[in-house]
Design a protein around this motif. Sequence first.
Motif, PDB file in Angstrom:
ATOM      1  N   TRP A 123       0.838  -1.209   0.000  1.00 22.00           N
ATOM      2  CA  TRP A 123       0.000   0.000   0.000  1.00 22.00           C
ATOM      3  C   TRP A 123       0.868   1.252   0.000  1.00 22.00           C
ATOM      4  O   TRP A 123       0.530   2.246  -0.638  1.00 22.00           O
ATOM      5  CB  TRP A 123      -1.018  -0.005   1.144  1.00 22.00           C
ATOM      6  N   ARG A 124       2.027   1.198   0.621  1.00 22.21           N
ATOM      7  CA  ARG A 124       2.901   2.377   0.660  1.00 22.21           C
ATOM      8  C   ARG A 124       3.461   2.718  -0.718  1.00 22.21           C
ATOM      9  O   ARG A 124       3.437   3.862  -1.138  1.00 22.21           O
ATOM     10  CB  ARG A 124       4.055   2.163   1.643  1.00 22.21           C
ATOM     11  N   GLY A 125       3.978   1.693  -1.404  1.00 21.85           N
ATOM     12  CA  GLY A 125       4.499   1.917  -2.746  1.00 21.85           C
ATOM     13  C   GLY A 125       3.398   2.380  -3.692  1.00 21.85           C
ATOM     14  O   GLY A 125       3.605   3.251  -4.531  1.00 21.85           O
ATOM     15  N   THR A 126       2.213   1.779  -3.537  1.00 23.11           N
ATOM     16  CA  THR A 126       1.084   2.136  -4.402  1.00 23.11           C
ATOM     17  C   THR A 126       0.697   3.591  -4.193  1.00 23.11           C
ATOM     18  O   THR A 126       0.575   4.360  -5.144  1.00 23.11           O
ATOM     19  CB  THR A 126      -0.121   1.215  -4.116  1.00 23.11           C
ATOM     20  N   VAL A 164      -7.866  -2.723   5.965  1.00 25.93           N
ATOM     21  CA  VAL A 164      -6.939  -1.678   6.415  1.00 25.93           C
ATOM     22  C   VAL A 164      -7.670  -0.699   7.323  1.00 25.93           C
ATOM     23  O   VAL A 164      -8.898  -0.665   7.363  1.00 25.93           O
ATOM     24  CB  VAL A 164      -6.332  -0.903   5.222  1.00 25.93           C
ATOM     25  N   GLY A 165      -6.883   0.106   8.031  1.00 26.01           N
ATOM     26  CA  GLY A 165      -7.442   1.091   8.955  1.00 26.01           C
ATOM     27  C   GLY A 165      -7.447   2.487   8.362  1.00 26.01           C
ATOM     28  O   GLY A 165      -7.105   2.697   7.194  1.00 26.01           O
ATOM     29  N   ILE A 166      -7.784   3.442   9.218  1.00 30.05           N
ATOM     30  CA  ILE A 166      -7.989   4.810   8.754  1.00 30.05           C
ATOM     31  C   ILE A 166      -6.694   5.476   8.301  1.00 30.05           C
ATOM     32  O   ILE A 166      -6.720   6.376   7.455  1.00 30.05           O
ATOM     33  CB  ILE A 166      -8.710   5.646   9.831  1.00 30.05           C
ATOM     34  N   PHE A 172      -4.574   7.466   0.951  1.00 32.01           N
ATOM     35  CA  PHE A 172      -5.117   7.399  -0.409  1.00 32.01           C
ATOM     36  C   PHE A 172      -6.060   8.568  -0.669  1.00 32.01           C
ATOM     37  O   PHE A 172      -6.061   9.147  -1.755  1.00 32.01           O
ATOM     38  CB  PHE A 172      -5.831   6.054  -0.648  1.00 32.01           C
ATOM     39  N   LYS A 173      -6.864   8.904   0.334  1.00 30.91           N
ATOM     40  CA  LYS A 173      -7.822  10.003   0.194  1.00 30.91           C
ATOM     41  C   LYS A 173      -7.105  11.323  -0.101  1.00 30.91           C
ATOM     42  O   LYS A 173      -7.531  12.121  -0.930  1.00 30.91           O
ATOM     43  CB  LYS A 173      -8.629  10.123   1.493  1.00 30.91           C
ATOM     44  N   LYS A 174      -5.967  11.516   0.558  1.00 28.13           N
ATOM     45  CA  LYS A 174      -5.175  12.730   0.357  1.00 28.13           C
ATOM     46  C   LYS A 174      -4.664  12.855  -1.079  1.00 28.13           C
ATOM     47  O   LYS A 174      -4.547  13.941  -1.613  1.00 28.13           O
ATOM     48  CB  LYS A 174      -3.941  12.675   1.280  1.00 28.13           C
ATOM     49  N   ARG A 175      -4.315  11.707  -1.684  1.00 31.33           N
ATOM     50  CA  ARG A 175      -3.594  11.753  -2.964  1.00 31.33           C
ATOM     51  C   ARG A 175      -4.424  11.496  -4.206  1.00 31.33           C
ATOM     52  O   ARG A 175      -4.061  11.926  -5.291  1.00 31.33           O
ATOM     53  CB  ARG A 175      -2.438  10.746  -2.929  1.00 31.33           C
ATOM     54  N   SER A 187     -16.516  -1.933   8.762  1.00 27.57           N
ATOM     55  CA  SER A 187     -17.047  -1.628  10.092  1.00 27.57           C
ATOM     56  C   SER A 187     -16.335  -0.385  10.582  1.00 27.57           C
ATOM     57  O   SER A 187     -15.554   0.208   9.843  1.00 27.57           O
ATOM     58  CB  SER A 187     -16.814  -2.798  11.041  1.00 27.57           C
ATOM     59  N   LYS A 188     -16.522  -0.029  11.784  1.00 25.41           N
ATOM     60  CA  LYS A 188     -15.984   1.218  12.324  1.00 25.41           C
ATOM     61  C   LYS A 188     -14.476   1.352  12.042  1.00 25.41           C
ATOM     62  O   LYS A 188     -13.668   0.554  12.506  1.00 25.41           O
ATOM     63  CB  LYS A 188     -16.225   1.251  13.837  1.00 25.41           C
ATOM     64  N   ASN A 189     -14.116   2.364  11.255  1.00 25.86           N
ATOM     65  CA  ASN A 189     -12.724   2.641  10.915  1.00 25.86           C
ATOM     66  C   ASN A 189     -11.979   1.495  10.229  1.00 25.86           C
ATOM     67  O   ASN A 189     -10.761   1.387  10.311  1.00 25.86           O
ATOM     68  CB  ASN A 189     -11.933   3.082  12.143  1.00 25.86           C
ATOM     69  N   LYS A 190     -12.731   0.615   9.570  1.00 16.64           N
ATOM     70  CA  LYS A 190     -12.095  -0.473   8.798  1.00 16.64           C
ATOM     71  C   LYS A 190     -12.641  -0.473   7.374  1.00 16.64           C
ATOM     72  O   LYS A 190     -13.850  -0.318   7.165  1.00 16.64           O
ATOM     73  CB  LYS A 190     -12.400  -1.846   9.445  1.00 16.64           C
ATOM     74  N   TRP A 191     -11.736  -0.674   6.436  1.00 14.48           N
ATOM     75  CA  TRP A 191     -12.127  -0.735   5.026  1.00 14.48           C
ATOM     76  C   TRP A 191     -11.418  -1.915   4.366  1.00 14.48           C
ATOM     77  O   TRP A 191     -10.346  -2.329   4.830  1.00 14.48           O
ATOM     78  CB  TRP A 191     -11.677   0.529   4.279  1.00 14.48           C
ATOM     79  N   HIS A 192     -12.004  -2.420   3.283  1.00 12.05           N
ATOM     80  CA  HIS A 192     -11.274  -3.342   2.428  1.00 12.05           C
ATOM     81  C   HIS A 192     -10.733  -2.539   1.252  1.00 12.05           C
ATOM     82  O   HIS A 192     -11.477  -1.797   0.614  1.00 12.05           O
ATOM     83  CB  HIS A 192     -12.170  -4.481   1.948  1.00 12.05           C
ATOM     84  N   LEU A 193      -9.444  -2.698   1.012  1.00  9.29           N
ATOM     85  CA  LEU A 193      -8.768  -1.922  -0.027  1.00  9.29           C
ATOM     86  C   LEU A 193      -8.506  -2.802  -1.252  1.00  9.29           C
ATOM     87  O   LEU A 193      -8.013  -3.931  -1.111  1.00  9.29           O
ATOM     88  CB  LEU A 193      -7.446  -1.371   0.529  1.00  9.29           C
ATOM     89  N   ASN A 194      -8.842  -2.281  -2.424  1.00  8.46           N
ATOM     90  CA  ASN A 194      -8.579  -2.980  -3.678  1.00  8.46           C
ATOM     91  C   ASN A 194      -7.292  -2.431  -4.306  1.00  8.46           C
ATOM     92  O   ASN A 194      -7.314  -1.457  -5.041  1.00  8.46           O
ATOM     93  CB  ASN A 194      -9.773  -2.796  -4.630  1.00  8.46           C
TER      94      ASN A 194
END
Length: 247
Positions: A123-126, A164-166, A172-175, A187-194
């Motif tokens: 996720w960091r490199g992406t 992943v968490g917030i 990702f939201k920033k960029r 669920s609360k503060n959890k997402w599945h990332l593609n």
Amino acid sequence: MGFDITSKEGISYYTIKSFDNVEDVAHLFSTRMGWNKKNTLENISKVFDVKLENIVVSNQVHGTNIAVVEDINFYKEKVYPNGVDGLMTDKTDIVLVTYYADCVPLFFLDPNKKVIGLAHGGWRGTVQNIGGKMINTMKEKYNSSIDDILVAIGPSIGPCCYEVGIDVYDEFKKRFKFYNEIFKFTSKNKWHLNLWDANKKILMESGVHEENISISNLCTSCNNDIFYSYRKEMGIKERMVAAIEMK
Ligand SMILES: [Zn+2]
């Protein structure tokens, strides 16, 4: 599916259909079938029919340093120690190798200029756009035309399993304007990332044609019988490899 599986003498690996059509390019993504930490480089040497000293490996630090490998010894002594998450060359007889156990393998090929590359996209490199940086390097260093570049997104943890968490969500939201399309709230503060789709969108923003991007759609966590998975197996030390060589 853009990938095919091959089995030879107890060793199984995937290849990319669009790359298989290009002459003089050997490549693979390994599995857990016939592969372990000890025999990985030997297996590559066997499958590619190359000497061990012609194999160049990454030194992954979840960064975006891309090494253009023109001289193996120079790379090993001067470049490798600084951390390398992307490898590229237009030289023959150099096998590029990167390591994975859930992170996204990105394969690059310009069949016209005969340039090959690999990148490690966690996720960091992406989020730091390693995909776009690889494309820029191909254009700047080798004068690749964007119309020619083929990219493949290999087996890695899928949107089905990658929670992943917030902190990740916010980066990702920033960029990226498209951030909404790659996260599914669970669920609360959890997402599945593609990460497959994230990398595809990033590559397309760099100009890569959609029809030139192959995605394996193979989740390393769901398919634990085929792949090692860092998350599924709680920090397992085994790794898969991506390897590519211009013959
Ligand atoms: Zn999965």
